[in-house]
Each structure stands twice: as C-alpha cells, then as structure tokens.
Design an enzyme around this catalytic site. Structure first.
Site, PDB file in Angstrom:
ATOM      1  N   TYR A 115       0.856  -1.173   0.000  1.00  0.00           N
ATOM      2  CA  TYR A 115       0.000   0.000   0.000  1.00  0.00           C
ATOM      3  C   TYR A 115       0.899   1.232   0.000  1.00  0.00           C
ATOM      4  CZ  TYR A 115      -4.229   2.705   0.853  1.00  0.00           C
ATOM      5  OH  TYR A 115      -5.267   3.579   0.736  1.00  0.00           O
ATOM      6  N   LYS A 170     -21.729 -18.832 -10.026  1.00  0.00           N
ATOM      7  CA  LYS A 170     -20.937 -18.739 -11.261  1.00  0.00           C
ATOM      8  C   LYS A 170     -19.493 -18.386 -10.935  1.00  0.00           C
ATOM      9  CE  LYS A 170     -21.795 -18.757 -15.796  1.00  0.00           C
ATOM     10  NZ  LYS A 170     -22.781 -19.587 -16.489  1.00  0.00           N
ATOM     11  N   ASN A 389     -23.201 -25.841 -19.090  1.00  0.00           N
ATOM     12  CA  ASN A 389     -22.325 -24.762 -19.561  1.00  0.00           C
ATOM     13  C   ASN A 389     -20.959 -24.744 -18.894  1.00  0.00           C
ATOM     14  OD1 ASN A 389     -24.732 -24.118 -20.794  1.00  0.00           O
ATOM     15  ND2 ASN A 389     -24.627 -21.941 -20.328  1.00  0.00           N
TER      16      ASN A 389
END
Length: 463
Positions: A115, A170, A389
C-alpha cells in the site's frame, strides 16, 4: 409433468433423538422410505444408554415433498425431531464467495510495498504505460459476471438481489474449474443503454465480461454493443456457453447414429437467447435444416410477430411443435417442462436424438422415451449426458485471458465445441456417454488451448 425424483436441491438434515430400543431406527428409515425420501449420510452425534442423537440426510423432490417427509417422521410416537436443516439454504448462508489476499502483511515493510507509499510507484508505472495494468493488477485474471436479473434460471424476472446467488455460484465455478477470479455485478436497471454504460465504466478493472441471465431480445443488443465498444472479451454464457456444449454433444451423438450434420433436420424448441445462439453455431457447423419453434409454434416466414433474431431462421413451413418434430432427426429443447410428449418422439426419424435441456424439469422425462431414441441428453446431473455450460465458459475465458484476446469469435466457439467432443474416445462413446463429466479435469485446459489457437489464427490474440 412434475418431476418426482429426489435430488440434492431439496436436501434436508433431520436431527433426531431416537430411543435405544430394537426397531426404533428402522421405524425412522421406513417412514422416510414410505414418504418417497432418498436416504443419504447418517451420523451419530451423541449416544447414551437411553437414546441416540443422529443426523440423517434425506433428499426430497420438492419443498412440499420435504414437508411430507418431516411430518411422517414427526408422526412416529417416540421419535423426537430436535431440528431440521435445509442443506441448500444452509450452504448459502453468508454467501458462497469471499475475497482473499494473495500476499500476507506481516511487517511495516510489507505494508509500505503493498500500500502507501510503495503502491504510488505502481500507479505511476501504469499511468505511463497502460498495458502494465495486465501485469501489475488483478485485471489479467478477473471476470465481471454481469446481470440485470431479468431472466434468472428458469424462474423469470426476479431482479438483481434474487439473481445474486446464481452469480455467486458462477464465480465459484470460474475459480474451481479454471482458476479465474470472478465477481458478481447485479445491476438495479434493465435499461439497455444504462447496462452498456455501466459495464463500459467498470471495464478497466476486468479482463473479461460474462453476461448472465439477461432476457432476450435485450441481451442480443447489449452483447453486440459491448463487443463493439470494449477491447476485452464479452461472452453471454446463456447464448454461447449453451451453444458450445450442445454442439459438442451433437458432434458425438451424430457419430453414434452415423448421420452427417449437413443432411439432418434439427428442431430447436425455444427461440430465446440460448435457442438463437445454438441455431447460429449449428449453422456455422454446416447444419442446413434448422426449424425453430417458440410458444406460438414454428417460426415461419408467414408470421408477422418475429423479431430480427427469429426472422433469420424463419422457414416456409407452418404449424405447431407437434408438426415440426415429425420426421426430425434431432430435437433440441431450451424451453419448458413437458412440452415434448412421448407420442411426439415416436414420430421422429429413426435413431432420433433428443436434447431436453429445460431445467429442472426437462421437455420430456428420459425414462419415458429411452426405448424410442438413439440418444437422450438433459441439463441435469442425475441423468446421463448432462449438457452443462460449465464444460465451456471456464475454459473459454481461461484461453481468452491467457492470450489477451480482444473478443470471442465464432471460430473460438467452434474450436471449443470440438475440443469438448474430442475428450470422449471412440472406444468410450455410447448412448449414455456422449459428453465429458463436468468434473473431468481435462476439460478446462483442453478448451483453453483450443480457444487460444483459434484466437491466434484469427489474429486477435495480443499475447
């Protein structure tokens, strides 16, 4: 037609207190069996001389069926039901995905590099050379899963919040099957212009965009515009993922019945996103006779209610689905439960192929037509030949991301379908084995390799 097959979608765990007497446990299992439940795992939680506490997993066929099983157990006079857990709801509690850091922060120096102030050097490097965003950030391996919640599974227009569990799932599949990080983006708008604008504005973070559960015909325009205006792959899985796996299964089914794709007649029932995409990919594979049906019957040139996508496949023939399937070699269903009757299947050509992919209840139950067809496939995991799929989209995106493809082309989809089909060796090919398992570890890498080759041959790979 209702499906009465118990499955894990309606899975319960019953925590029971059972007296330690002969026949008590048997009375529980008998009550479950008599109610049509399917027994699963049984765990002993605690035991004393008087009682046992056990967790019993049971699959039901529906919410109502699950309630009937519970009531049957509660009706047993000396069995105490301590608790009932809906395993599917429990699995989703708190969400299914999280964000984890790739590096550990254990010291001040770690923080200074990851950071501020060290990260400023990385920002400057990307500002000077924008392509470095692929090397120095998550962009190289992250996909946005974008939906407006307008066509969630087969449930309809449920809105963005109700769509989120599907998008989380998904994201899990992307990670599990291809090592790709993905994040759900559920939009509180169903306006085409707004959706396109939002996706364009968040695109700097992502290496690709997976469109999901967006209703037709709006989904066609959204995908076309995003493909035109973005330089990262955009893939509507309901269209192209379904089409790829369907074509892969058809390649192998046609090998079994020894029919060339150029000579068969194919009926596609369902003229939405999936049906149109399947038809387009089949035509790119040299299928000549494709009849499409919607809820009003055959998509005919004589109808005046067709949108642009349907007009592209309109034929001279008029009639209903029952007329279309007479003499057809292949039925592909992406529509609704029970619309294809066993009597209709009997009118199809010899060695008929039926892909009944409506979920969770197919267009026709496989057990009703198994003796009348050469091959039957569904979208379900509890029947052979699951057309899912997940065989396509993880590998397609893995290949596209790895070669930095600018888009997803028809050639890439065709190569993906061929790659999936190739995983079934000729010696293993039979009527119940035309498509690999979703857990076949070869699938993603083979599809990714095929997609990369097609991208390079099409000169759209940038790495």
């Amino acid at each position: 037609m209702a499906d009465l097959t118990p499955n894990s979608s309606f899975s319960l765990t019953l925590r029971l207190e059972i007296p330690n007497r002969i026949g008590m446990f048997a009375s529980v299992t008998n009550a479950i069996a008599a109610s049509g439940g399917n027994l699963g795992q049984i765990d002993l939680i605690e035991q004393s001389r008087q009682v046992s506490i056990r967790d019993i997993t049971v699959d039901a066929a529906s919410t109502e069926h699950a309630d009937n099983i519970i009531q049957a157990v509660k009706a047993l006079p000396v069995i105490k039901v301590i608790n009932v857990y809906d395993r599917t709801f429990d699995l989703h509690r708190g969400g299914k995905i999280s964000i984890a850091s790739r590096i550990q922060l254990k010291s001040i120096s770690d923080l200074a590099m990851a950071y501020t102030p060290g990260v400023g050097r990385i920002c400057s490097a990307i500002a000077q050379n924008p392509e470095e965003v692929y090397n120095l950030t998550i962009k190289q391996n992250i996909v946005a899963i974008v939906t407006d919640g307008s066509a969630v599974l087969g449930l309809g227009n449920l809105g963005p919040e109700a769509a989120l569990p599907v998008m989380e799932g998904k994201a899990m599949l992307f990670k599990e099957f291809a090592g790709i990080d993905a994040f759900p983006i559920c939009l509180a708008t169903q306006d085409t212009d707004e959706i396109v604008s939002v996706v364009k504005n968040i695109a700097p973070v992502f290496g690709g965009v997976n469109l999901e559960d967006i209703a037709a015909p709006r989904c066609f325009e959204i995908e076309a515009r995003l493909r035109e205006e973005l330089d990262i792959p955009v893939f509507h899985d309901d269209q192209h993922g379904t089409a790829i796996v369907t074509l892969a299964a058809l390649f192998n089914a046609l090998k079994l019945v020894q029919k060339p794709i150029e000579q068969i007649r194919i009926v596609i029932n369902g003229a939405g996103a999936a049906g149109v995409a399947i038809a387009k990919l089949l035509r790119s594979s040299h299928a000549k006779q494709i009849w499409m049906c919607d809820s009003k019957g055959i998509v005919s040139i004589n109808r005046n209610d067709l949108n642009q996508e349907k007009r592209e496949f309109a034929v001279k023939t008029q009639g209903k689905l029952v007329d279309a399937v007479k003499g057809a070699d292949v039925f592909i269903g992406v529509s609704a439960p029970g619309v294809l009757t066993p009597e209709m299947v009997k009118t199809m050509a010899k060695d008929a192929i039926v892909f009944a992919m409506a979920n969770p209840v197919p267009e026709v139950q496989p057990e009703l037509v198994k003796d009348d067809v050469a091959v039957i496939a569904t979208g379900r995991s509890d029947y052979p030949n699951q057309i899912n799929n997940v065989l396509a989209f993880p590998g397609v995106f893995r290949g596209a991301l790895d070669c930095r493809a600018a888009t997803i082309t028809t050639a890439m989809c065709l190569e993906a379908a061929s790659a999936i089909a190739s995983l079934i060796k000729p010696s293993d090919l039979d009527k119940e084995h035309i498509i690999p398992s979703v857990f076949d570890e070869r699938v993603s890498s083979v599809v990714a390799g095929a997609v990369q080759r097609a991208a390079r041959e099409g000169d759209i790979a940038r790495r």
